[in-house]
Enzyme design. Structure first.
Site, mmCIF file in Angstrom:
data_model
loop_
_atom_site.group_PDB
_atom_site.id
_atom_site.type_symbol
_atom_site.label_atom_id
_atom_site.label_comp_id
_atom_site.label_asym_id
_atom_site.label_seq_id
_atom_site.Cartn_x
_atom_site.Cartn_y
_atom_site.Cartn_z
ATOM 1 N N LYS A 90 22.633 -9.422 -17.401
ATOM 2 C CA LYS A 90 22.492 -10.506 -16.414
ATOM 3 C C LYS A 90 23.878 -10.798 -15.873
ATOM 4 C CE LYS A 90 19.206 -13.170 -14.799
ATOM 5 N NZ LYS A 90 17.767 -12.876 -14.784
ATOM 6 N N GLY B 86 18.095 -9.627 -8.000
ATOM 7 C CA GLY B 86 18.185 -11.055 -7.702
ATOM 8 C C GLY B 86 17.786 -11.938 -8.874
ATOM 9 N N ASP B 87 18.091 -13.200 -8.743
ATOM 10 C CA ASP B 87 17.621 -14.271 -9.631
ATOM 11 C C ASP B 87 17.822 -15.534 -8.782
ATOM 12 O OD1 ASP B 87 16.793 -14.757 -12.648
ATOM 13 O OD2 ASP B 87 18.208 -16.347 -12.204
ATOM 14 N N THR C 21 7.201 -11.081 -9.330
ATOM 15 C CA THR C 21 7.314 -11.970 -10.496
ATOM 16 C C THR C 21 6.172 -12.992 -10.493
ATOM 17 O OG1 THR C 21 9.704 -11.706 -10.290
ATOM 18 C CG2 THR C 21 8.924 -13.349 -11.859
ATOM 19 N N ASN D 85 11.439 -18.019 -4.981
ATOM 20 C CA ASN D 85 10.756 -16.731 -4.971
ATOM 21 C C ASN D 85 9.602 -16.667 -5.972
ATOM 22 O OD1 ASN D 85 10.867 -13.827 -6.517
ATOM 23 N ND2 ASN D 85 10.795 -13.646 -4.303
ATOM 24 N N LYS E 277 12.617 -8.617 -22.811
ATOM 25 C CA LYS E 277 11.667 -8.590 -21.700
ATOM 26 C C LYS E 277 11.533 -7.171 -21.164
ATOM 27 C CE LYS E 277 12.616 -11.507 -18.420
ATOM 28 N NZ LYS E 277 13.018 -12.205 -17.163
ATOM 29 N N GLN F 71 16.653 -10.832 -21.393
ATOM 30 C CA GLN F 71 16.315 -9.684 -20.539
ATOM 31 C C GLN F 71 16.104 -8.417 -21.365
ATOM 32 O OE1 GLN F 71 16.651 -10.515 -16.929
ATOM 33 N NE2 GLN F 71 15.213 -8.828 -16.742
ATOM 34 N N SER G 14 11.155 -3.870 -10.235
ATOM 35 C CA SER G 14 12.489 -3.337 -9.939
ATOM 36 C C SER G 14 12.591 -1.905 -10.462
ATOM 37 C CB SER G 14 13.567 -4.194 -10.622
ATOM 38 O OG SER G 14 13.848 -5.343 -9.869
ATOM 39 N N LYS H 53 20.064 -3.618 -17.114
ATOM 40 C CA LYS H 53 19.269 -4.024 -15.947
ATOM 41 C C LYS H 53 18.988 -5.506 -16.019
ATOM 42 C CE LYS H 53 16.514 -3.466 -12.360
ATOM 43 N NZ LYS H 53 17.385 -4.391 -11.595
#
Ligand code: NDP
Ligand code: 2IT
Length: 444
Positions: free
Chosen positions: A125, A164-165, A209, A240, A113, A110, A376, A89
């Site tokens: 990612k 997204g990123d 976020t 964002n 995290k 990630q 998410s 993810k």
């Protein structure tokens, strides 16, 4: 030479040009020494040697057609770093600076995290060196469809779930999901997150976020007897994460005096107006300098460093390595008391060290910006149950998750002898969760 230093040296030798990946690995490895000393099984089972090698690395060609009918070729990536505690993810980044090193560092981060969220999600990612700036909607669609034409065979709700990123928001996720749906002949909504509300998206994912960052920073300040009320805040970026960090900071009673984009920063002594930033950035996709059309008394500084402004709280919400040693030195001498990392790895390892030596409270990215990916996972939960939660329910669950992450990071920091060092605490707490799952599986 210590065991961890040896692994770090070997990782550097094996990935010689990947400076960002090396930096992310170094940050984790320098934190977990006390954990390795306490638990022999991690080294016996080569948990760390395994973690510095992503489970799978996918690199692919993305051909697409521009507005003049010309072929364009970009490079696509998906790094599936760890599936130890759940399906892969993590987001997709579309930015001209994207390369293997950047996607590998982001996938590595990630994993830890996602572990900190307490939810069952592994780390990944992806992205491309495609530059969305100045492209028409049709060009963006063409790129996204061609990107998904390769990516679709590697993802799925139980396999790998992109989101997204930088450069990938709701518009791009719409194009990506539309193509996924078409070529897989499924409506498997849980395959992508950050979706639009009409086809399986979650309320509050867009805000998550930035809001989560402020929930974490607020907890951190409270536990050191500070109040966020009346504090002066500087935020880099205006995308964002930055935008919703600005909104929540103002709601909590702080004053955001400056925000930026890659062109420069705006300073508004009366406090940045979220409505103006939202209109300029999320709706018009314009430059931040346009803020002066809404608030003529504000000032715009082209190409200048935002960290030279005096502030109580710095929130880097743009790019990696935004705060280097020199910026950290300036922030400290200007009296900054806390740094909250909205972006991934926005502070260099030297700057982190300086902040900690100077007792600046540092909310590290993998803990402080985990609200996006946590929400998410809440979107995936809604997709699985075919239900949609209210904004309030998602937001309050997010707040609970961020508070837990703060407490876990704080507890781990104290338990391993570094109270108040949330960088170490978050690294240790995230690592232990992943390492225990890997230990349970044996040699896989
Ligand atoms: P966006 O694409 O929405 O926004 C990125 C922002 O950063 C833009 O304002 C961009 O300006 C600015 N920026 C880029 N380069 C620079 C620079 N050199 N100096 C100053 N500003 C710059 O991305 P996000 O807000 O989604 O992501 C921001 C960061 O947060 C990234 O590090 C990302 O990995 C991280 N993150 C994102 C999450 C999410 O859910 N979206 C979750 C967790 C972390 P310009 O438009 O001029 O390029
Ligand atoms: O860096 C990140 O955590 C994100 N870009 C969000 C990832 C996600 O899957 O929501």
């Amino acid at each position: 030479m210590t065991y961890l230093q040896k692994i770090l040296d070997e990782t550097k030798l094996k990935n010689p040009n990947e400076l960002e990946f090396q930096q992310a690995v170094e940050e984790i490895l320098t934190s977990i020494e006390p954990v390795i000393e306490k638990n022999q099984a991690y080294s016996d089972l080569k948990v760390i040697e395994r973690l510095v090698e992503p489970e799978r690395q996918i690199i692919f060609r993305v051909p697409w057609i521009d507005r003049n009918g010309q072929f364009q070729i970009n490079r696509g990536f998906r790094i599936q770093h760890s599936s130890a505690i759940g399906p892969y993810k993590g987001g997709l980044r579309f930015h001209p600076t994207v390369n293997l090193s950047i996607i590998k560092f982001l996938a590595f981060e990630q994993t830890f995290k996602n572990a900190l969220t307490g939810l069952s999600i592994g780390g990944a990612k992806g992205g491309s060196d495609f530059d969305p700036k100045g492209k028409t909607d049709v060009e963006i669609m063409s790129f996204c469809q061609n990107f998904m034409t390769e990516l679709y065979r590697h993802i799925g709700q139980f396999v790998d779930i992109p989101a997204g990123d930088m450069g990938v928001g709701e518009r791009e996720i719409g194009f990506l999901y539309g193509q996924y749906k078409r070529i897989s002949n499924t409506f498997e909504a849980g395959t992508l997150t950050g979706k639009g509300l009409s086809y399986g998206g979650s309320l509050a994912r867009k805000e998550a976020t930035g809001f989560g960052l402020l929930y974490f920073v607020n907890e951190m300040l409270k536990s050191h007897n500070h109040s966020i009320q009346g504090k002066t805040v500087v935020i880099s970026g205006s995308g964002n994460v930055a935008m919703y960090a600005c909104k929540k900071a103002s709601e909590l009673g702080a004053k955001v005096i400056a925000m930026s984009d890659s062109g420069g920063y705006v300073y508004d002594k009366d406090g940045i107006d979220f409505t103006a930033i939202h209109a300029i950035k999320e709706i018009q996709r314009e430059r931040i300098s346009k803020y002066l059309e809404y608030h003529p008394h504000a000032e715009y500084f082209q190409g200048k460093r935002i960290w030279d402004l005096k502030c109580d709280i710095a929130l880097p919400c743009a790019m990696q390595n935004d705060i280097d040693l020199s910026a950290a030195t300036t922030l400290i001498s200007n009296g900054c008391i806390a740094v909250g990392e909205g972006a991934n790895m926005p502070t260099t390892n030297e700057a982190i060290k300086l902040f900690i030596e100077n007792n600046v409270l540092l909310a590290p990215a993998k803990a402080a910006n985990a609200g996006g990916v946590a929400t998410s996972a809440l979107e995936m939960a809604q997709n699985s149950s075919r239900l949609s939660w209210s904004f309030e329910k998602v937001d309050s669950t997010l707040k609970e998750i961020m508070t837990n992450i703060f407490e876990e990071s704080s507890k781990a920091a104290s338990e391993y002898g570094h109270p108040g060092n949330y960088v170490m605490g978050a690294n240790i707490a995230g690592f232990i969760r992943v390492a225990n799952a890997m230990t349970a599986f044996g040699a896989v």
